[in-house]
Write a protein that holds these residues in place. Structure first.
Motif, PDB file in Angstrom:
ATOM      1  N   GLY A  49      -3.130   0.718   8.835  1.00 28.49           N
ATOM      2  CA  GLY A  49      -4.549  -0.401   9.474  1.00 28.49           C
ATOM      3  C   GLY A  49      -5.504  -0.764   8.260  1.00 28.49           C
ATOM      4  N   LEU A  50      -5.889  -0.275   7.065  1.00 24.63           N
ATOM      5  CA  LEU A  50      -6.432  -0.106   6.575  1.00 24.63           C
ATOM      6  C   LEU A  50      -6.941  -1.549   5.562  1.00 24.63           C
ATOM      7  N   LEU A  51      -5.540  -1.310   4.779  1.00 21.01           N
ATOM      8  CA  LEU A  51      -5.344  -2.725   4.043  1.00 21.01           C
ATOM      9  C   LEU A  51      -5.896  -4.363   4.923  1.00 21.01           C
ATOM     10  N   ASP A  52      -4.915  -3.685   6.535  1.00 21.76           N
ATOM     11  CA  ASP A  52      -5.255  -5.324   7.249  1.00 21.76           C
ATOM     12  C   ASP A  52      -6.497  -5.291   7.988  1.00 21.76           C
ATOM     13  N   ARG A  53      -7.753  -3.832   8.051  1.00 20.54           N
ATOM     14  CA  ARG A  53      -8.460  -4.379   8.566  1.00 20.54           C
ATOM     15  C   ARG A  53      -9.595  -4.340   7.586  1.00 20.54           C
ATOM     16  N   LEU A  54      -9.445  -4.676   6.785  1.00 19.46           N
ATOM     17  CA  LEU A  54     -10.369  -5.278   4.846  1.00 19.46           C
ATOM     18  C   LEU A  54     -10.442  -6.869   5.165  1.00 19.46           C
ATOM     19  N   PRO A  55     -11.938  -6.842   5.549  1.00 20.11           N
ATOM     20  CA  PRO A  55     -12.424  -8.228   5.644  1.00 20.11           C
ATOM     21  C   PRO A  55     -11.608  -8.933   4.380  1.00 20.11           C
ATOM     22  N   ASP A  56     -11.482 -10.942   4.227  1.00 24.49           N
ATOM     23  CA  ASP A  56     -11.155 -11.153   2.548  1.00 24.49           C
ATOM     24  C   ASP A  56     -12.365 -10.471   1.501  1.00 24.49           C
ATOM     25  N   LYS A  57     -11.150 -10.644   0.799  1.00 30.65           N
ATOM     26  CA  LYS A  57     -12.122  -9.533  -0.655  1.00 30.65           C
ATOM     27  C   LYS A  57     -11.994 -11.305  -2.211  1.00 30.65           C
ATOM     28  N   GLN A  58     -12.886 -11.041  -2.856  1.00 29.00           N
ATOM     29  CA  GLN A  58     -12.754 -11.386  -3.721  1.00 29.00           C
ATOM     30  C   GLN A  58     -11.682 -10.819  -4.768  1.00 29.00           C
ATOM     31  N   PRO A  59     -11.101 -11.404  -6.075  1.00 24.48           N
ATOM     32  CA  PRO A  59     -10.139 -11.072  -6.661  1.00 24.48           C
ATOM     33  C   PRO A  59     -10.516 -10.160  -7.167  1.00 24.48           C
ATOM     34  N   ALA A  60     -11.470 -10.006  -7.742  1.00 22.07           N
ATOM     35  CA  ALA A  60     -12.238  -8.763  -8.597  1.00 22.07           C
ATOM     36  C   ALA A  60     -11.709  -7.265  -8.012  1.00 22.07           C
ATOM     37  N   PHE A  61     -11.736  -7.356  -6.274  1.00 25.80           N
ATOM     38  CA  PHE A  61     -11.476  -6.150  -5.871  1.00 25.80           C
ATOM     39  C   PHE A  61     -10.200  -5.706  -5.461  1.00 25.80           C
ATOM     40  N   VAL A  62      -9.177  -7.143  -5.580  1.00 27.59           N
ATOM     41  CA  VAL A  62      -8.316  -6.666  -5.793  1.00 27.59           C
ATOM     42  C   VAL A  62      -7.710  -6.622  -7.093  1.00 27.59           C
ATOM     43  N   PHE A  63      -8.645  -6.746  -8.024  1.00 27.78           N
ATOM     44  CA  PHE A  63      -8.302  -5.698  -9.641  1.00 27.78           C
ATOM     45  C   PHE A  63      -8.172  -4.449  -9.576  1.00 27.78           C
ATOM     46  N   ARG A  64      -9.844  -4.112  -8.558  1.00 22.52           N
ATOM     47  CA  ARG A  64     -10.111  -2.507  -9.299  1.00 22.52           C
ATOM     48  C   ARG A  64      -9.002  -1.740  -8.220  1.00 22.52           C
ATOM     49  N   LEU A  65      -8.537  -2.657  -7.178  1.00 25.25           N
ATOM     50  CA  LEU A  65      -7.394  -2.098  -6.280  1.00 25.25           C
ATOM     51  C   LEU A  65      -6.079  -1.689  -7.068  1.00 25.25           C
ATOM     52  N   ALA A  66      -5.593  -3.184  -8.042  1.00 25.05           N
ATOM     53  CA  ALA A  66      -4.406  -2.637  -9.034  1.00 25.05           C
ATOM     54  C   ALA A  66      -4.482  -1.774  -9.990  1.00 25.05           C
ATOM     55  N   GLU A  67      -5.847  -1.250 -10.593  1.00 23.61           N
ATOM     56  CA  GLU A  67      -6.388  -0.649 -11.007  1.00 23.61           C
ATOM     57  C   GLU A  67      -5.997   1.015 -11.359  1.00 23.61           C
ATOM     58  N   ARG A  68      -6.287   1.680  -9.927  1.00 23.67           N
ATOM     59  CA  ARG A  68      -6.444   2.405  -9.580  1.00 23.67           C
ATOM     60  C   ARG A  68      -6.074   3.178  -8.619  1.00 23.67           C
ATOM     61  N   LEU A  69      -4.714   1.988  -7.886  1.00 22.32           N
ATOM     62  CA  LEU A  69      -2.958   2.990  -7.018  1.00 22.32           C
ATOM     63  C   LEU A  69      -2.366   2.645  -8.387  1.00 22.32           C
ATOM     64  N   ALA A  70      -1.322   4.401  -7.494  1.00 20.65           N
ATOM     65  CA  ALA A  70       0.082   3.704  -8.496  1.00 20.65           C
ATOM     66  C   ALA A  70       0.988   4.006  -7.798  1.00 20.65           C
ATOM     67  N   PRO A  71       2.408   3.932  -8.375  1.00 28.65           N
ATOM     68  CA  PRO A  71       3.306   4.262  -7.697  1.00 28.65           C
ATOM     69  C   PRO A  71       3.925   6.103  -7.536  1.00 28.65           C
ATOM     70  N   PRO A  72       4.221   6.778  -6.607  1.00 29.77           N
ATOM     71  CA  PRO A  72       5.412   6.132  -5.686  1.00 29.77           C
ATOM     72  C   PRO A  72       4.041   5.544  -4.207  1.00 29.77           C
ATOM     73  N   PHE A  73       5.199   4.667  -3.949  1.00 27.03           N
ATOM     74  CA  PHE A  73       4.348   3.542  -2.703  1.00 27.03           C
ATOM     75  C   PHE A  73       5.356   3.974  -1.658  1.00 27.03           C
ATOM     76  N   SER A  74       5.078   4.125  -0.624  1.00 29.42           N
ATOM     77  CA  SER A  74       4.746   4.763   0.983  1.00 29.42           C
ATOM     78  C   SER A  74       5.322   3.454   1.747  1.00 29.42           C
ATOM     79  N   THR A  75       6.414   3.443   2.188  1.00 30.02           N
ATOM     80  CA  THR A  75       6.823   2.324   2.849  1.00 30.02           C
ATOM     81  C   THR A  75       6.165   1.851   4.170  1.00 30.02           C
ATOM     82  N   PRO A  76       4.837   2.151   4.757  1.00 33.36           N
ATOM     83  CA  PRO A  76       3.691   1.837   5.041  1.00 33.36           C
ATOM     84  C   PRO A  76       2.486   1.346   4.161  1.00 33.36           C
TER      85      PRO A  76
END
Length: 143
Positions: A49-76
């Protein structure tokens, strides 16, 4: 201070990470808090539930998340990431519609993350809510 303590726990105490994240979520929003939350996500992307519990974030947060996370991704994680991106879709699509506001690196990272997430989502058993977001995800990946 509380931020440094929570950050240290996130990095070095996996069994206490959830409590540290709870503390981080109660701290004032800011760049240092966002960085610690990103660290927690990268160390344990399946944190319940960590992503679900995060408050609304600015696009910059999403960009950093996209930069740092890489596959493989689990179903949850795929399900949580789809919900998270769905919550931020208006801001993200607005950024894509105004390319002067978005750094090339951010656009590239977001496209790569969205494409990897889209590929992972196709192989999962998605709810209708998740399925409804796939066209937006495809646009994020290909814009």
């Amino acid at each position: 201070d509380k931020l440094r303590l929570a950050t240290a726990v996130v990095e070095h105490q996996p069994r206490c990470r959830r409590q540290a994240v709870d503390l981080l979520l109660r701290l004032p929003d800011g760049a240092a808090t966002d960085l610690a939350l990103l660290d927690a996500l990268c160390l344990d992307p399946d944190a319940p539930g960590l992503l679900d519990r995060l408050p609304d974030k600015q696009p910059a947060f999403v960009f950093r998340l996209a930069e740092r996370l890489a596959p493989p991704f689990s179903t949850p994680f795929v399900h949580a990431a789809l919900r998270f991106l769905h919550r931020h879709r208006t801001a993200l699509l607005d950024q894509l519609d105004r390319p002067a506001l978005m750094a090339k690196r951010d656009k590239h990272n977001l496209q790569a993350f969205a494409a990897a997430l889209h590929a992972a989502a196709r192989d999962r058993n998605l709810t209708p809510q998740h399925e409804a977001f796939l066209p937006t995800l495809a646009r994020l990946a290909n814009d």
